[in-house]
Design a protein around this motif. Structure first.
Motif, mmCIF file in Angstrom:
data_model
loop_
_atom_site.group_PDB
_atom_site.id
_atom_site.type_symbol
_atom_site.label_atom_id
_atom_site.label_comp_id
_atom_site.label_asym_id
_atom_site.label_seq_id
_atom_site.Cartn_x
_atom_site.Cartn_y
_atom_site.Cartn_z
ATOM 1 N N PRO A 32 0.746 -0.416 0.213
ATOM 2 C CA PRO A 32 -0.126 -0.319 -0.094
ATOM 3 C C PRO A 32 1.266 2.012 -0.096
ATOM 4 C CG PRO A 32 -0.040 -1.036 2.523
ATOM 5 C CD PRO A 32 1.053 -2.182 1.037
ATOM 6 N N ALA A 33 1.573 0.990 1.004
ATOM 7 C CA ALA A 33 2.683 2.726 0.087
ATOM 8 C C ALA A 33 3.817 2.845 -1.003
ATOM 9 C CB ALA A 33 3.833 2.009 1.236
ATOM 10 N N THR A 34 3.494 1.590 -1.586
ATOM 11 C CA THR A 34 3.897 1.912 -2.917
ATOM 12 C C THR A 34 2.707 2.547 -3.971
ATOM 13 O OG1 THR A 34 5.481 0.246 -2.979
ATOM 14 C CG2 THR A 34 5.274 1.506 -5.203
ATOM 15 N N ALA A 35 1.606 1.771 -3.362
ATOM 16 C CA ALA A 35 -0.021 2.801 -3.704
ATOM 17 C C ALA A 35 -0.405 3.978 -3.453
ATOM 18 C CB ALA A 35 -0.950 1.872 -3.872
ATOM 19 N N GLY A 36 0.275 4.569 -2.512
ATOM 20 C CA GLY A 36 0.750 5.567 -2.192
ATOM 21 C C GLY A 36 1.328 6.770 -2.461
ATOM 22 N N LEU A 37 2.612 6.027 -2.996
ATOM 23 C CA LEU A 37 4.159 6.333 -3.210
ATOM 24 C C LEU A 37 3.429 7.168 -4.850
ATOM 25 C CD1 LEU A 37 7.205 7.671 -3.575
ATOM 26 C CD2 LEU A 37 8.109 5.005 -4.124
ATOM 27 N N VAL A 38 2.521 6.280 -6.022
ATOM 28 C CA VAL A 38 1.874 6.689 -7.279
ATOM 29 C C VAL A 38 1.195 8.184 -6.938
ATOM 30 C CG1 VAL A 38 0.922 5.523 -9.009
ATOM 31 C CG2 VAL A 38 2.816 3.923 -8.200
ATOM 32 N N ALA A 39 0.322 7.557 -6.220
ATOM 33 C CA ALA A 39 -0.758 8.822 -5.651
ATOM 34 C C ALA A 39 0.210 10.451 -5.267
ATOM 35 C CB ALA A 39 -1.688 9.004 -4.625
ATOM 36 N N TRP A 40 0.975 9.887 -4.649
ATOM 37 C CA TRP A 40 1.588 10.896 -4.473
ATOM 38 C C TRP A 40 2.382 11.472 -5.741
ATOM 39 C CZ3 TRP A 40 7.516 11.325 -2.067
ATOM 40 C CH2 TRP A 40 8.043 12.476 -2.291
ATOM 41 N N LEU A 41 3.507 10.735 -5.973
ATOM 42 C CA LEU A 41 4.161 11.911 -7.466
ATOM 43 C C LEU A 41 3.193 11.704 -8.516
ATOM 44 C CD1 LEU A 41 6.889 8.677 -7.782
ATOM 45 C CD2 LEU A 41 7.068 10.865 -6.842
ATOM 46 N N PHE A 42 1.539 11.402 -8.430
ATOM 47 C CA PHE A 42 0.988 11.992 -9.412
ATOM 48 C C PHE A 42 0.282 13.176 -8.986
ATOM 49 C CE2 PHE A 42 -3.584 11.635 -11.032
ATOM 50 C CZ PHE A 42 -3.378 11.971 -12.094
ATOM 51 N N THR A 43 0.034 13.267 -7.468
ATOM 52 C CA THR A 43 -0.131 14.695 -7.111
ATOM 53 C C THR A 43 0.595 15.899 -7.301
ATOM 54 O OG1 THR A 43 -1.428 13.480 -5.238
ATOM 55 C CG2 THR A 43 -1.164 15.847 -4.959
ATOM 56 N N LEU A 44 1.704 15.980 -7.047
ATOM 57 C CA LEU A 44 3.230 16.350 -7.679
ATOM 58 C C LEU A 44 3.361 16.871 -8.626
ATOM 59 C CD1 LEU A 44 6.058 15.223 -5.377
ATOM 60 C CD2 LEU A 44 4.418 17.612 -5.149
ATOM 61 N N TRP A 45 3.024 15.546 -9.849
ATOM 62 C CA TRP A 45 2.565 16.279 -11.247
ATOM 63 C C TRP A 45 1.739 16.859 -11.982
ATOM 64 C CZ3 TRP A 45 -0.714 14.272 -14.908
ATOM 65 C CH2 TRP A 45 -1.316 14.689 -16.232
ATOM 66 N N SER A 46 0.613 16.481 -10.808
ATOM 67 C CA SER A 46 -0.610 17.108 -11.048
ATOM 68 C C SER A 46 -0.524 18.625 -11.320
ATOM 69 C CB SER A 46 -2.115 16.327 -10.992
ATOM 70 O OG SER A 46 -2.329 16.966 -9.840
ATOM 71 N N LEU A 47 -0.308 19.141 -9.745
ATOM 72 C CA LEU A 47 -0.370 20.085 -9.093
ATOM 73 C C LEU A 47 0.671 21.295 -10.795
ATOM 74 C CD1 LEU A 47 0.115 19.946 -5.614
ATOM 75 C CD2 LEU A 47 -2.105 21.279 -7.091
ATOM 76 N N SER A 48 1.891 20.308 -11.309
ATOM 77 C CA SER A 48 2.762 21.430 -12.163
ATOM 78 C C SER A 48 2.606 21.848 -12.942
ATOM 79 C CB SER A 48 4.555 19.598 -12.462
ATOM 80 O OG SER A 48 5.086 20.715 -12.913
ATOM 81 N N ARG A 49 1.747 20.894 -13.884
ATOM 82 C CA ARG A 49 0.229 20.590 -14.986
ATOM 83 C C ARG A 49 -0.465 21.918 -15.121
ATOM 84 N NH1 ARG A 49 -1.550 21.039 -18.856
ATOM 85 N NH2 ARG A 49 -1.953 20.095 -20.761
ATOM 86 N N TRP A 50 -1.441 21.238 -14.076
ATOM 87 C CA TRP A 50 -1.911 22.435 -13.603
ATOM 88 C C TRP A 50 -2.330 22.924 -12.225
ATOM 89 C CZ3 TRP A 50 -3.818 17.249 -15.056
ATOM 90 C CH2 TRP A 50 -3.968 16.986 -16.408
ATOM 91 N N PRO A 51 -1.376 23.963 -12.443
ATOM 92 C CA PRO A 51 -0.988 24.671 -11.214
ATOM 93 C C PRO A 51 -2.071 25.276 -10.970
ATOM 94 C CG PRO A 51 0.756 25.561 -13.120
ATOM 95 C CD PRO A 51 -0.454 24.675 -13.989
ATOM 96 N N LEU A 52 -2.657 26.186 -9.596
ATOM 97 C CA LEU A 52 -3.079 26.380 -8.650
ATOM 98 C C LEU A 52 -2.964 27.459 -8.815
ATOM 99 C CD1 LEU A 52 -3.995 23.793 -5.600
ATOM 100 C CD2 LEU A 52 -5.474 23.604 -7.592
ATOM 101 N N PRO A 53 -4.283 28.304 -8.276
ATOM 102 C CA PRO A 53 -3.956 30.443 -8.503
ATOM 103 C C PRO A 53 -3.268 29.777 -7.152
ATOM 104 C CG PRO A 53 -6.513 29.417 -8.667
ATOM 105 C CD PRO A 53 -6.154 28.229 -8.639
ATOM 106 N N GLU A 54 -2.333 30.902 -7.678
ATOM 107 C CA GLU A 54 -1.198 31.210 -5.947
ATOM 108 C C GLU A 54 -1.917 31.036 -4.431
ATOM 109 O OE1 GLU A 54 2.862 31.199 -4.323
ATOM 110 O OE2 GLU A 54 1.397 31.350 -6.587
#
Length: 308
Positions: free
Chosen positions: A115-137
């Motif tokens: 499950p930690a590996t699944a969470g790692l994938v979710a973490w990396l995906f989160t960071l990628w999505s924040l980079s791909r679609w940045p939130l308003p400052e």
């Protein structure tokens, strides 16, 4: 001495006990990965993350991603509890595995890397999505870049590891029927009931932050009711992540202490004492670090102190 006279290196055979334990880890990891509850949690996480992507650049749920903690961490806790408890009643495992109960418990702890590996994938995906679609400052509020990395790790990979490890420890010490349900309710009530209730007042005092941080999971941000301002809560996300890792270590020690004897028990107690001291230090820094009060960052760029 010529090269021809040098004896060839002889590879030592793997110790039978280590080989048996390694095989057991692989078996437990496979059983965890194939468990219907765990697979349901992974699918639920994937679907939830997918709904946050298309055109949702302003969706703050991608930053405060408690989805993994719910679908992987909490569900994984139940799976780990059941896998550990099954060792008490499975004569096949007990009779055919040349390892002690403590070694079998260690194998289940190692299987929590699934499950930690699944969470790692979710973490990396989160960071990628924040980079791909940045939130308003303004949605980042009072969070620094380091805070964002630590916060997203805390709510994904660390929560996905800590929940299952807590399940293993609980299964070793709790023997009554319905224990997984009680454990799930206790964690949920503490995180969402006790922890979040400290944020209801307009201003947060030190003891309220300490109570909120004394938890395996904590939120650091939320949108106001009109979705026009972001509230960032006191506390240090990086040190809170270290505190969570300390709790993971204490869960492992607690699980392995059950049934340990002699030198192994003394070593575990020493490791537990060291981990407790380090975790307590991280907890103190998590409580005292970060913002002194709730910081409200408005969509127009202005800020104010105190929630509303």
């Amino acid at each position: 001495m010529s090269a021809s006279t040098v004896p060839a290196a002889v590879r030592r055979p793997l110790d039978p006990t280590v080989r048996a334990w390694t095989s057991l880890v692989a078996t437990e990891a496979l059983q965890f990965a194939r468990h219907p509850l765990f697979l349901t949690g992974v699918v639920g996480t994937a679907l939830s993350f997918g709904l946050l992507l298309p055109g949702e650049a302003s969706n703050s749920d991608r930053l405060n991603a408690g989805i993994s903690a719910l679908f992987i961490g909490l569900v994984g806790m139940v799976v780990a509890y059941r896998r550990t408890a099954s060792m008490r009643v499975s004569s096949d495992v007990v009779d055919s595995t040349p390892t002690s109960p403590v070694s079998r418990t260690a194998a289940v702890c190692a299987a929590c890397l699934v499950p930690a590996t699944a969470g790692l994938v979710a973490w990396l995906f989160t960071l990628w999505s924040l980079s791909r679609w940045p939130l308003p400052e303004w949605m980042y509020g009072g969070l620094s870049d380091a805070d964002v990395v630590a916060l997203t790790a805390s709510q994904t990979v660390i929560a996905s590891l800590g929940g299952p490890l807590l399940g293993v420890a609980a299964a070793r010490w709790l023997r009554f029927r319905g224990a997984p349900i009680v454990l799930t309710l206790a964690v949920t009530v503490w995180v969402f009931g006790v922890g979040q209730s400290t944020l209801l007042a307009g201003h947060v005092q030190g003891w309220q932050t300490a109570l909120r941080m004394f938890s395996p999971f904590a939120f650091f941000q939320t949108l106001t009711s009109d979705s026009q301002a972001m509230q960032t809560f006191p506390g240090s996300p990086p040190w809170y992540a270290v505190w969570q890792l300390g709790l993971c270590g204490l869960a492992v020690v607690a699980a392995l202490l059950k049934g340990s004897v002699g030198v192994a028990r003394r070593r575990l107690l020493t490791a537990g004492a060291v981990t407790l001291v380090l975790a307590a230090a991280a907890y103190a820094l998590a409580v005292t670090g970060g913002l002194p009060d709730i910081l409200v960052t408005h969509a127009d760029g202005t800020t104010s102190w105190g929630g509303r």
